[in-house]
Design a protein around this motif. Structure first.
Motif, PDB file in Angstrom:
ATOM      1  N   GLN A   1      -5.011  12.961  -1.061  1.00 52.73           N
ATOM      2  CA  GLN A   1      -5.205  12.777   0.376  1.00 52.73           C
ATOM      3  C   GLN A   1      -3.885  12.318   0.995  1.00 52.73           C
ATOM      4  O   GLN A   1      -3.614  11.129   1.127  1.00 52.73           O
TER       5      GLN A   1
ATOM      6  N   HIS B   1      -2.837  12.376   4.019  1.00 52.06           N
ATOM      7  CA  HIS B   1      -2.857  11.811   5.365  1.00 52.06           C
ATOM      8  C   HIS B   1      -2.717  10.287   5.351  1.00 52.06           C
ATOM      9  O   HIS B   1      -2.382   9.690   6.365  1.00 52.06           O
ATOM     10  N   HIS B   2      -2.921   9.664   4.212  1.00 58.31           N
ATOM     11  CA  HIS B   2      -2.767   8.214   4.116  1.00 58.31           C
ATOM     12  C   HIS B   2      -1.313   7.798   4.300  1.00 58.31           C
ATOM     13  O   HIS B   2      -1.040   6.721   4.829  1.00 58.31           O
TER      14      HIS B   2
ATOM     15  N   LEU C   1       0.920   4.171  -2.832  1.00 60.09           N
ATOM     16  CA  LEU C   1       0.723   5.583  -2.501  1.00 60.09           C
ATOM     17  C   LEU C   1       1.854   6.433  -3.077  1.00 60.09           C
ATOM     18  O   LEU C   1       1.620   7.533  -3.579  1.00 60.09           O
TER      19      LEU C   1
ATOM     20  N   GLU D   1       0.832  -1.205   0.000  1.00 61.53           N
ATOM     21  CA  GLU D   1       0.000   0.000   0.000  1.00 61.53           C
ATOM     22  C   GLU D   1       0.865   1.252   0.000  1.00 61.53           C
ATOM     23  O   GLU D   1       0.585   2.220  -0.710  1.00 61.53           O
TER      24      GLU D   1
ATOM     25  N   ARG E   1      -0.656   7.531   8.064  1.00 58.52           N
ATOM     26  CA  ARG E   1      -1.372   6.407   8.651  1.00 58.52           C
ATOM     27  C   ARG E   1      -0.634   5.093   8.367  1.00 58.52           C
ATOM     28  O   ARG E   1      -0.421   4.289   9.272  1.00 58.52           O
ATOM     29  N   VAL E   2      -0.208   4.913   7.122  1.00 60.95           N
ATOM     30  CA  VAL E   2       0.477   3.676   6.738  1.00 60.95           C
ATOM     31  C   VAL E   2       1.825   3.577   7.444  1.00 60.95           C
ATOM     32  O   VAL E   2       2.190   2.506   7.951  1.00 60.95           O
TER      33      VAL E   2
ATOM     34  N   GLN F   1      -2.421  11.562  -6.182  1.00 60.98           N
ATOM     35  CA  GLN F   1      -2.712  11.503  -4.754  1.00 60.98           C
ATOM     36  C   GLN F   1      -3.083  12.882  -4.231  1.00 60.98           C
ATOM     37  O   GLN F   1      -2.315  13.826  -4.306  1.00 60.98           O
TER      38      GLN F   1
END
Length: 63
Positions: free
Chosen positions: A39, A41-42, A28, A24, A45-46, A37
């Motif tokens: 967003q 903030h992913h 990204l 993932e 988080r990852v 991309q």
């Protein structure tokens, strides 16, 4: 992901989940380089989930 649920998982399950998160993260990065991309903030988080899983794997290896 909930940290308590992660602690209940076996080392093999954690490794599988870590592999999935790495994929993932790669996807990204590819989306970011292609300008798709929006967003961001992913990413955080990852990275946080990867760090949590690696910490738990280290703790399980020591015990």
């Amino acid at each position: 992901m909930d940290l308590q649920n992660l602690r209940k998982q076996s080392a093999q399950e954690l490794n599988d989940q870590l592999l999935e998160l790495r994929r993932e993260q790669f996807n990204l990065r590819m989306q970011k380089s292609a300008g798709q991309q929006t967003q961001t903030h992913h990413f955080q988080r990852v990275r946080k989930e990867i760090a949590q899983i690696k910490t738990l794997l280290t703790q399980k290896a020591k015990s």
